[in-house]
Design an enzyme around this catalytic site. Sequence first.
Site, PDB file in Angstrom:
ATOM      1  N   TYR A 143       0.809  -1.212   0.000  1.00 27.77           N
ATOM      2  CA  TYR A 143       0.000   0.000   0.000  1.00 27.77           C
ATOM      3  C   TYR A 143       0.849   1.272   0.000  1.00 27.77           C
ATOM      4  O   TYR A 143       0.560   2.203  -0.763  1.00 27.77           O
ATOM      5  CB  TYR A 143      -0.989  -0.019   1.167  1.00 27.77           C
ATOM      6  CG  TYR A 143      -2.298  -0.689   0.813  1.00 27.77           C
ATOM      7  CD1 TYR A 143      -2.303  -1.972   0.264  1.00 27.77           C
ATOM      8  CD2 TYR A 143      -3.528  -0.065   1.013  1.00 27.77           C
ATOM      9  CE1 TYR A 143      -3.502  -2.600  -0.071  1.00 27.77           C
ATOM     10  CE2 TYR A 143      -4.719  -0.694   0.677  1.00 27.77           C
ATOM     11  CZ  TYR A 143      -4.701  -1.948   0.137  1.00 27.77           C
ATOM     12  OH  TYR A 143      -5.884  -2.559  -0.207  1.00 27.77           O
ATOM     13  N   GLU A 150       1.480   6.776  -6.800  1.00 26.87           N
ATOM     14  CA  GLU A 150       0.361   7.630  -7.201  1.00 26.87           C
ATOM     15  C   GLU A 150       0.694   9.102  -6.985  1.00 26.87           C
ATOM     16  O   GLU A 150       0.464   9.948  -7.864  1.00 26.87           O
ATOM     17  CB  GLU A 150      -0.887   7.264  -6.397  1.00 26.87           C
ATOM     18  CG  GLU A 150      -1.500   5.915  -6.730  1.00 26.87           C
ATOM     19  CD  GLU A 150      -2.621   5.569  -5.770  1.00 26.87           C
ATOM     20  OE1 GLU A 150      -3.573   6.361  -5.682  1.00 26.87           O
ATOM     21  OE2 GLU A 150      -2.540   4.532  -5.088  1.00 26.87           O
TER      22      GLU A 150
END
Length: 216
Positions: A143, A150
């Site tokens: 994650y 991102e």
Amino acid sequence: MARISTLYLLAYNSIQAIGWTLSSSKILCNLLSTASLHGAYASAGHLISFLQCAAFLEVIHGAVGLVPSGALLPLMQWGGRTHFVLAIVGKLDELQELPSVFITFLAWSMAEVIRYSHYAFSCLGNCPSWITYLRYTAFIVLYPLGMGGEMWVMYKALPIIKKNPYADSYSVLPFSYYDFLKVVLVVYPFLWFKLYLHLFKQRRTKLYKHHGKKSA
């Protein structure tokens, strides 16, 4: 009715697991064939976009009580990822070859293969302990990798959007898309961290519960 919903969830999670396995394979095959971190979007971008859009069903699942997750956290994750893959990477060709796109897509794919496989086996009532462990452990690394990728891609998008007519293509917004993306970059880590803490809470509950049953 319960039987039908279980079969539906089994089918949905199995299809997603297969889809994300395929995307992982495409990304890794491209890595092996080119010996570079470029080309992740060209090899798997459209498949990932489709799978991510289809994941809106999970928001509906939570909203109608089909699963106990609720709708808010699935909506947060779906919205962030869908915005990233459709509005950022999918629209700006200049970003698609970045190594951070490769890192993000691979982290997403690996995490989703584990997550959907766990859900599918759980629908069968016989999830292997090692899949359960991976489900509530692999996210610790995957994650942050995905989130970091991102944010870096969105940051790299800012100067492109500022000088690109695309910046004003979202006419429904009362402000420029460039300003919107700057706000997203500020609030994104806080929203992501809320989800990350929630996963740690789930990890304590699920793994300790599983360990307790095994010891008994």
